[in-house]
Write a protein that holds these residues in place. Sequence first.
Motif, PDB file in Angstrom:
ATOM      1  N   MET A  79      29.125  42.551  49.227  1.00 46.37           N
ATOM      2  CA  MET A  79      29.891  43.642  50.409  1.00 46.37           C
ATOM      3  C   MET A  79      29.163  44.933  49.658  1.00 46.37           C
ATOM      4  SD  MET A  79      31.037  41.155  52.205  1.00 46.37           S
ATOM      5  CE  MET A  79      31.374  41.633  53.777  1.00 46.37           C
ATOM      6  N   ARG A  80      28.893  45.824  50.997  1.00 47.38           N
ATOM      7  CA  ARG A  80      28.860  47.997  50.714  1.00 47.38           C
ATOM      8  C   ARG A  80      29.646  48.186  50.199  1.00 47.38           C
ATOM      9  NH1 ARG A  80      24.173  48.779  53.801  1.00 47.38           N
ATOM     10  NH2 ARG A  80      23.321  47.453  52.901  1.00 47.38           N
ATOM     11  N   VAL A  81      30.103  48.793  50.029  1.00 51.33           N
ATOM     12  CA  VAL A  81      31.373  49.892  49.986  1.00 51.33           C
ATOM     13  C   VAL A  81      31.269  51.113  49.611  1.00 51.33           C
ATOM     14  CG1 VAL A  81      33.367  47.997  49.845  1.00 51.33           C
ATOM     15  CG2 VAL A  81      32.881  49.307  47.838  1.00 51.33           C
ATOM     16  N   PRO A  82      31.778  52.668  50.189  1.00 52.07           N
ATOM     17  CA  PRO A  82      31.331  53.670  49.466  1.00 52.07           C
ATOM     18  C   PRO A  82      31.902  54.226  48.521  1.00 52.07           C
ATOM     19  CG  PRO A  82      32.824  53.309  51.689  1.00 52.07           C
ATOM     20  CD  PRO A  82      32.349  52.018  51.759  1.00 52.07           C
ATOM     21  N   ASP A  83      33.428  53.576  48.667  1.00 54.61           N
ATOM     22  CA  ASP A  83      33.368  54.062  47.041  1.00 54.61           C
ATOM     23  C   ASP A  83      34.075  53.015  46.318  1.00 54.61           C
ATOM     24  OD1 ASP A  83      35.199  55.122  44.880  1.00 54.61           O
ATOM     25  OD2 ASP A  83      35.456  56.827  46.243  1.00 54.61           O
ATOM     26  N   LEU A  84      34.397  52.161  45.521  1.00 58.87           N
ATOM     27  CA  LEU A  84      34.179  51.270  44.753  1.00 58.87           C
ATOM     28  C   LEU A  84      35.905  51.150  43.919  1.00 58.87           C
ATOM     29  CD1 LEU A  84      33.518  48.673  44.013  1.00 58.87           C
ATOM     30  CD2 LEU A  84      32.201  48.955  42.194  1.00 58.87           C
ATOM     31  N   ALA A  85      35.734  52.576  43.522  1.00 62.92           N
ATOM     32  CA  ALA A  85      37.193  52.603  42.644  1.00 62.92           C
ATOM     33  C   ALA A  85      38.083  52.205  43.229  1.00 62.92           C
ATOM     34  CB  ALA A  85      37.516  54.590  42.418  1.00 62.92           C
ATOM     35  N   VAL A  86      38.354  53.188  44.724  1.00 67.05           N
ATOM     36  CA  VAL A  86      38.990  53.042  45.882  1.00 67.05           C
ATOM     37  C   VAL A  86      39.019  52.134  46.785  1.00 67.05           C
ATOM     38  CG1 VAL A  86      39.755  53.364  48.499  1.00 67.05           C
ATOM     39  CG2 VAL A  86      38.803  55.223  46.760  1.00 67.05           C
ATOM     40  N   LYS A  87      38.180  50.733  46.566  1.00 69.90           N
ATOM     41  CA  LYS A  87      38.024  49.607  46.965  1.00 69.90           C
ATOM     42  C   LYS A  87      38.838  49.046  45.902  1.00 69.90           C
ATOM     43  CE  LYS A  87      36.973  47.648  50.111  1.00 69.90           C
ATOM     44  NZ  LYS A  87      37.677  47.211  50.872  1.00 69.90           N
ATOM     45  N   LEU A  88      38.444  48.543  44.640  1.00 71.54           N
ATOM     46  CA  LEU A  88      39.509  48.093  43.796  1.00 71.54           C
ATOM     47  C   LEU A  88      40.365  48.085  43.890  1.00 71.54           C
ATOM     48  CD1 LEU A  88      37.203  48.298  41.046  1.00 71.54           C
ATOM     49  CD2 LEU A  88      37.332  46.296  42.314  1.00 71.54           C
ATOM     50  N   GLU A  89      41.046  49.555  44.452  1.00 68.04           N
ATOM     51  CA  GLU A  89      43.102  49.678  44.619  1.00 68.04           C
ATOM     52  C   GLU A  89      43.176  49.174  45.528  1.00 68.04           C
ATOM     53  OE1 GLU A  89      45.015  51.458  42.848  1.00 68.04           O
ATOM     54  OE2 GLU A  89      43.375  50.742  41.352  1.00 68.04           O
ATOM     55  N   ARG A  92      43.440  45.388  44.236  1.00 65.05           N
ATOM     56  CA  ARG A  92      44.384  44.948  44.126  1.00 65.05           C
ATOM     57  C   ARG A  92      46.095  44.755  45.178  1.00 65.05           C
ATOM     58  NH1 ARG A  92      41.909  46.674  39.323  1.00 65.05           N
ATOM     59  NH2 ARG A  92      41.821  49.761  40.263  1.00 65.05           N
ATOM     60  N   ALA A  93      45.645  45.556  46.095  1.00 66.74           N
ATOM     61  CA  ALA A  93      47.319  45.805  46.775  1.00 66.74           C
ATOM     62  C   ALA A  93      47.325  44.736  47.566  1.00 66.74           C
ATOM     63  CB  ALA A  93      47.211  47.525  47.683  1.00 66.74           C
ATOM     64  N   ALA A  94      46.291  44.324  48.006  1.00 64.29           N
ATOM     65  CA  ALA A  94      46.591  42.742  48.960  1.00 64.29           C
ATOM     66  C   ALA A  94      46.574  41.728  48.049  1.00 64.29           C
ATOM     67  CB  ALA A  94      44.697  43.191  49.476  1.00 64.29           C
ATOM     68  N   GLN A  95      46.677  41.760  46.584  1.00 66.60           N
ATOM     69  CA  GLN A  95      46.681  40.344  45.608  1.00 66.60           C
ATOM     70  C   GLN A  95      45.525  39.830  45.297  1.00 66.60           C
ATOM     71  OE1 GLN A  95      49.876  40.152  44.482  1.00 66.60           O
ATOM     72  NE2 GLN A  95      50.622  42.629  45.710  1.00 66.60           N
ATOM     73  N   VAL A  96      44.056  40.720  45.642  1.00 61.13           N
ATOM     74  CA  VAL A  96      43.002  39.681  45.142  1.00 61.13           C
ATOM     75  C   VAL A  96      42.746  39.913  43.646  1.00 61.13           C
ATOM     76  CG1 VAL A  96      40.775  40.269  45.454  1.00 61.13           C
ATOM     77  CG2 VAL A  96      42.574  40.364  47.524  1.00 61.13           C
ATOM     78  N   ARG A  97      42.652  38.897  43.475  1.00 63.06           N
ATOM     79  CA  ARG A  97      42.136  38.553  41.325  1.00 63.06           C
ATOM     80  C   ARG A  97      40.930  38.820  41.363  1.00 63.06           C
ATOM     81  NH1 ARG A  97      41.958  32.681  38.969  1.00 63.06           N
ATOM     82  NH2 ARG A  97      41.745  32.460  37.321  1.00 63.06           N
ATOM     83  N   LEU A  98      40.708  39.921  40.837  1.00 60.19           N
ATOM     84  CA  LEU A  98      39.612  40.142  40.277  1.00 60.19           C
ATOM     85  C   LEU A  98      39.082  40.306  38.782  1.00 60.19           C
ATOM     86  CD1 LEU A  98      40.611  44.487  40.823  1.00 60.19           C
ATOM     87  CD2 LEU A  98      39.362  42.685  42.440  1.00 60.19           C
ATOM     88  N   ILE A  99      37.823  39.811  38.333  1.00 58.82           N
ATOM     89  CA  ILE A  99      36.975  39.453  37.593  1.00 58.82           C
ATOM     90  C   ILE A  99      36.176  40.933  36.973  1.00 58.82           C
ATOM     91  CG2 ILE A  99      34.694  38.874  36.657  1.00 58.82           C
ATOM     92  CD1 ILE A  99      35.294  36.887  39.289  1.00 58.82           C
ATOM     93  N   ASP A 100      35.739  41.693  37.473  1.00 56.00           N
ATOM     94  CA  ASP A 100      36.640  43.267  36.770  1.00 56.00           C
ATOM     95  C   ASP A 100      37.309  44.527  37.066  1.00 56.00           C
ATOM     96  OD1 ASP A 100      33.946  42.732  35.954  1.00 56.00           O
ATOM     97  OD2 ASP A 100      32.791  42.454  37.651  1.00 56.00           O
ATOM     98  N   GLU A 101      37.550  44.636  36.247  1.00 59.15           N
ATOM     99  CA  GLU A 101      38.647  45.224  37.218  1.00 59.15           C
ATOM    100  C   GLU A 101      38.536  46.653  37.456  1.00 59.15           C
ATOM    101  OE1 GLU A 101      42.421  45.485  37.289  1.00 59.15           O
ATOM    102  OE2 GLU A 101      42.250  42.858  37.068  1.00 59.15           O
ATOM    103  N   VAL A 102      37.386  47.123  36.766  1.00 53.80           N
ATOM    104  CA  VAL A 102      36.548  48.726  36.770  1.00 53.80           C
ATOM    105  C   VAL A 102      34.672  48.497  37.490  1.00 53.80           C
ATOM    106  CG1 VAL A 102      38.357  49.957  35.280  1.00 53.80           C
ATOM    107  CG2 VAL A 102      36.379  48.969  34.154  1.00 53.80           C
ATOM    108  N   PRO A 103      34.403  49.416  38.142  1.00 57.09           N
ATOM    109  CA  PRO A 103      33.717  49.141  38.314  1.00 57.09           C
ATOM    110  C   PRO A 103      31.924  49.438  36.963  1.00 57.09           C
ATOM    111  CG  PRO A 103      34.239  50.706  39.639  1.00 57.09           C
ATOM    112  CD  PRO A 103      35.647  50.449  38.538  1.00 57.09           C
ATOM    113  N   ARG A 104      32.067  48.146  37.352  1.00 58.91           N
ATOM    114  CA  ARG A 104      30.629  48.673  35.561  1.00 58.91           C
ATOM    115  C   ARG A 104      29.004  48.548  36.565  1.00 58.91           C
ATOM    116  NH1 ARG A 104      28.485  43.447  35.600  1.00 58.91           N
ATOM    117  NH2 ARG A 104      29.678  41.481  36.322  1.00 58.91           N
ATOM    118  N   LYS A 105      27.858  48.729  35.473  1.00 58.66           N
ATOM    119  CA  LYS A 105      26.237  48.857  36.144  1.00 58.66           C
ATOM    120  C   LYS A 105      25.770  47.776  36.597  1.00 58.66           C
ATOM    121  CE  LYS A 105      22.999  52.289  35.704  1.00 58.66           C
ATOM    122  NZ  LYS A 105      22.938  51.899  34.596  1.00 58.66           N
ATOM    123  N   GLY A 106      25.215  47.947  37.490  1.00 64.32           N
ATOM    124  CA  GLY A 106      24.917  46.392  37.765  1.00 64.32           C
ATOM    125  C   GLY A 106      23.387  47.024  38.885  1.00 64.32           C
TER     126      GLY A 106
END
Length: 135
Positions: A79-89, A92-106
Amino acid sequence: MEMDHLGIAVRKLDNALPIWERALATRGSPPEVVESQRVRVSFLSVGEPHMELLEPISPESPIARFLEKRGEGIHHVAMRVPDLAVKLEELRAAQVRLIDEVPRKGARGRLVAFAHPSSFGGVLTEFVQPTDGKE
Ligand code: ZN
């Protein structure tokens, strides 16, 4: 938010890419190595979403493990998002289990982060932030 691409695991990119190019009457992007995932990828465009073919470049690649267990096939949706840091927040608030806690270079110089399949109906889900707001 829009769907950006479907990631498809292939054993040999050099074999798979010409087949996909012929079938879809399009050209893939020049194959690119993504060191963080130990993969070589090419993107095919037939409108949106794009297709990303992923070949493992080492046995430790997540794609190598996927191929071993499941064989070739759909590996993830992105999924394309305008701001990945905001999306990760938000995730997290939606209790989604993340593999990457911080953005990394793809691939394609973009920032990416993966969420665990257990939070998305068994589907590995990637979030991608375009560089400079462009595709
Ligand atoms: Zn991807």
